[in-house]
Design a protein around this motif. Structure first.
Motif, PDB file in Angstrom:
ATOM      1  N   PRO A 182       0.801  -1.301   0.054  1.00 40.30           N
ATOM      2  CA  PRO A 182      -0.012  -0.115   0.140  1.00 40.30           C
ATOM      3  C   PRO A 182       0.721   1.317   0.006  1.00 40.30           C
ATOM      4  CG  PRO A 182       0.046  -1.001   2.169  1.00 40.30           C
ATOM      5  CD  PRO A 182       0.792  -1.916   1.337  1.00 40.30           C
ATOM      6  N   PHE A 183       1.538   1.520  -0.843  1.00 42.77           N
ATOM      7  CA  PHE A 183       2.324   2.655  -1.210  1.00 42.77           C
ATOM      8  C   PHE A 183       1.656   3.850  -1.429  1.00 42.77           C
ATOM      9  CE2 PHE A 183       5.510  -0.401  -2.843  1.00 42.77           C
ATOM     10  CZ  PHE A 183       6.657   0.002  -1.853  1.00 42.77           C
ATOM     11  N   ASN A 184       0.241   3.728  -1.987  1.00 42.34           N
ATOM     12  CA  ASN A 184      -0.580   4.743  -2.159  1.00 42.34           C
ATOM     13  C   ASN A 184      -1.874   5.030  -1.150  1.00 42.34           C
ATOM     14  OD1 ASN A 184       0.015   3.445  -5.175  1.00 42.34           O
ATOM     15  ND2 ASN A 184       0.195   5.620  -5.177  1.00 42.34           N
ATOM     16  N   LEU A 185      -1.599   4.475   0.116  1.00 39.76           N
ATOM     17  CA  LEU A 185      -2.838   4.555   1.073  1.00 39.76           C
ATOM     18  C   LEU A 185      -2.417   5.207   2.039  1.00 39.76           C
ATOM     19  CD1 LEU A 185      -4.455   0.862   0.989  1.00 39.76           C
ATOM     20  CD2 LEU A 185      -4.854   2.724  -0.430  1.00 39.76           C
ATOM     21  N   ALA A 186      -3.274   5.956   2.565  1.00 44.47           N
ATOM     22  CA  ALA A 186      -3.192   6.927   3.841  1.00 44.47           C
ATOM     23  C   ALA A 186      -4.411   6.477   4.726  1.00 44.47           C
ATOM     24  CB  ALA A 186      -3.040   8.239   3.514  1.00 44.47           C
ATOM     25  N   VAL A 187      -4.393   6.442   5.982  1.00 46.17           N
ATOM     26  CA  VAL A 187      -5.592   5.747   6.918  1.00 46.17           C
ATOM     27  C   VAL A 187      -6.329   7.277   7.071  1.00 46.17           C
ATOM     28  CG1 VAL A 187      -6.159   4.928   9.042  1.00 46.17           C
ATOM     29  CG2 VAL A 187      -4.217   3.990   7.901  1.00 46.17           C
ATOM     30  N   GLU A 188      -7.631   7.274   6.777  1.00 40.78           N
ATOM     31  CA  GLU A 188      -8.331   8.484   7.144  1.00 40.78           C
ATOM     32  C   GLU A 188      -8.690   8.361   8.468  1.00 40.78           C
ATOM     33  OE1 GLU A 188     -10.359  10.872   3.879  1.00 40.78           O
ATOM     34  OE2 GLU A 188      -8.140  10.796   5.042  1.00 40.78           O
ATOM     35  N   ASN A 189      -9.490   7.235   8.876  1.00 38.19           N
ATOM     36  CA  ASN A 189     -10.059   7.129  10.214  1.00 38.19           C
ATOM     37  C   ASN A 189     -10.465   5.776  10.722  1.00 38.19           C
ATOM     38  OD1 ASN A 189     -13.029   6.678   9.636  1.00 38.19           O
ATOM     39  ND2 ASN A 189     -12.690   8.682   8.429  1.00 38.19           N
ATOM     40  N   VAL A 190     -10.756   5.554  11.976  1.00 38.04           N
ATOM     41  CA  VAL A 190     -10.908   4.414  12.477  1.00 38.04           C
ATOM     42  C   VAL A 190     -12.281   4.351  13.229  1.00 38.04           C
ATOM     43  CG1 VAL A 190     -10.271   2.265  13.830  1.00 38.04           C
ATOM     44  CG2 VAL A 190      -8.719   3.311  12.506  1.00 38.04           C
ATOM     45  N   ARG A 191     -13.331   3.623  12.845  1.00 42.47           N
ATOM     46  CA  ARG A 191     -14.664   4.158  13.467  1.00 42.47           C
ATOM     47  C   ARG A 191     -15.390   2.574  13.723  1.00 42.47           C
ATOM     48  NH1 ARG A 191     -15.558   5.760   8.137  1.00 42.47           N
ATOM     49  NH2 ARG A 191     -17.304   4.639   7.117  1.00 42.47           N
ATOM     50  N   ILE A 192     -16.347   2.664  14.645  1.00 46.69           N
ATOM     51  CA  ILE A 192     -17.123   1.307  14.664  1.00 46.69           C
ATOM     52  C   ILE A 192     -18.296   1.718  13.860  1.00 46.69           C
ATOM     53  CG2 ILE A 192     -18.260   0.117  16.510  1.00 46.69           C
ATOM     54  CD1 ILE A 192     -16.574   1.105  18.646  1.00 46.69           C
ATOM     55  N   THR A 193     -18.637   0.685  13.169  1.00 50.72           N
ATOM     56  CA  THR A 193     -19.720   0.884  12.146  1.00 50.72           C
ATOM     57  C   THR A 193     -20.527  -0.543  12.042  1.00 50.72           C
ATOM     58  OG1 THR A 193     -20.484   1.378  10.115  1.00 50.72           O
ATOM     59  CG2 THR A 193     -18.304   0.193  10.134  1.00 50.72           C
ATOM     60  N   ARG A 194     -21.425  -0.930  11.242  1.00 47.86           N
ATOM     61  CA  ARG A 194     -22.133  -2.191  10.995  1.00 47.86           C
ATOM     62  C   ARG A 194     -21.811  -2.428   9.547  1.00 47.86           C
ATOM     63  NH1 ARG A 194     -25.318  -4.251  14.710  1.00 47.86           N
ATOM     64  NH2 ARG A 194     -25.880  -3.076  16.484  1.00 47.86           N
ATOM     65  N   ASP A 195     -21.635  -3.524   9.079  1.00 47.18           N
ATOM     66  CA  ASP A 195     -21.298  -4.071   7.605  1.00 47.18           C
ATOM     67  C   ASP A 195     -22.815  -4.148   7.092  1.00 47.18           C
ATOM     68  OD1 ASP A 195     -22.242  -6.587   8.717  1.00 47.18           O
ATOM     69  OD2 ASP A 195     -20.350  -7.380   8.613  1.00 47.18           O
ATOM     70  N   ALA A 196     -22.870  -4.696   5.943  1.00 47.43           N
ATOM     71  CA  ALA A 196     -23.840  -4.855   5.129  1.00 47.43           C
ATOM     72  C   ALA A 196     -24.688  -6.151   5.500  1.00 47.43           C
ATOM     73  CB  ALA A 196     -23.323  -5.317   3.866  1.00 47.43           C
ATOM     74  N   TRP A 197     -24.135  -6.936   6.532  1.00 43.39           N
ATOM     75  CA  TRP A 197     -24.982  -7.887   7.097  1.00 43.39           C
ATOM     76  C   TRP A 197     -25.370  -7.435   8.604  1.00 43.39           C
ATOM     77  CZ3 TRP A 197     -20.581  -8.533   4.607  1.00 43.39           C
ATOM     78  CH2 TRP A 197     -20.690  -9.314   3.299  1.00 43.39           C
TER      79      TRP A 197
END
Length: 214
Positions: A182-197
């Motif tokens: 991942p040379f092109n990735l930067a982390v935006e944020n980490v959050r708690i959420t719900r997935d599609a299921w």
């Protein structure tokens, strides 16, 4: 990707040395996106490969923390799921621990620990195993006599051969097809959420950057 293993990443390559393979180049994915811009969603495909690698590396880092930590309240990681916008991680651990693990994983990957991009329990290995089993079954069916004993023998041989080859072929598939450093990735944020299921998960959102932006 279902994760239950907490062993070091150094022991997962039993037939080839990862460092002897073609090494990643920092700007190669940037050039792929530029050269193949006429292909619909090519950037999403490239991002997904990089996110997948970051997911694996984060799992390794969390596993290492789990093995060395004296805090028993943080349980083992259960699994992960990558998308082109980021990845989900399932398990019970603090957001601070996860945020630190993601940043550590990204730094180690970009810094040269490319073996962290590969995980033996990735779903790629399962898919490869299914494809190998199906292909070998058809092959033995065509090659062997049509008698029931011969066909049953061929089915068993196909299953055994596929099970033997799948881990190693899966590693190669991950290395060259389903992950990228991942040379092109930067982390935006980490959050708690719900997935599609509807399952509760941590989501690590990322964004695309050019290598010159680092």
């Amino acid at each position: 990707m279902n994760i239950t293993d907490t062993k070091s990443s150094q022991g997962i390559f039993n037939f080839c040395d990862f460092d002897s393979l073609i090494q990643p180049i920092q700007n190669q994915d940037t050039e792929i996106v530029r050269q193949l811009a006429f292909i619909p969603r090519i950037k999403d495909i490239v991002m997904l490969r990089q996110v997948h690698a970051l997911e694996h590396a984060t799992v390794w880092v969390l596993s290492e923390l789990h093995n060395t930590s004296q805090n028993s309240t943080e349980s083992q990681l259960l699994g992960g799921l990558s998308t082109e916008q980021g990845f989900y991680l399932y398990g019970h651990f603090s957001q601070a621990t996860l945020s630190s693990a993601v940043e550590t994983a990204l730094q180690r990957l970009v810094g040269g620990e490319w073996s962290l991009a590969i995980h033996p329990r990735c779903g790629t290995n399962l898919s490869v195993g299914i494809l190998l089993a199906a292909g070998l079954t058809v092959g033995f069916h065509l090659l062997l006599p049509r008698g029931p004993i011969e066909q049953l023998f061929g089915l068993g041989l196909a299953a055994t051969t596929a099970a033997h080859l799948a881990p190693n072929v899966g590693i190669l598939a991950q290395r060259y097809l389903t992950t990228a450093i991942p040379f092109n990735l930067a982390v935006e944020n980490v959050r708690i959420t719900r997935d599609a299921w509807g399952q509760t998960a941590h989501f690590i959102a990322v964004r695309w950057i050019e290598p010159s932006d680092n």
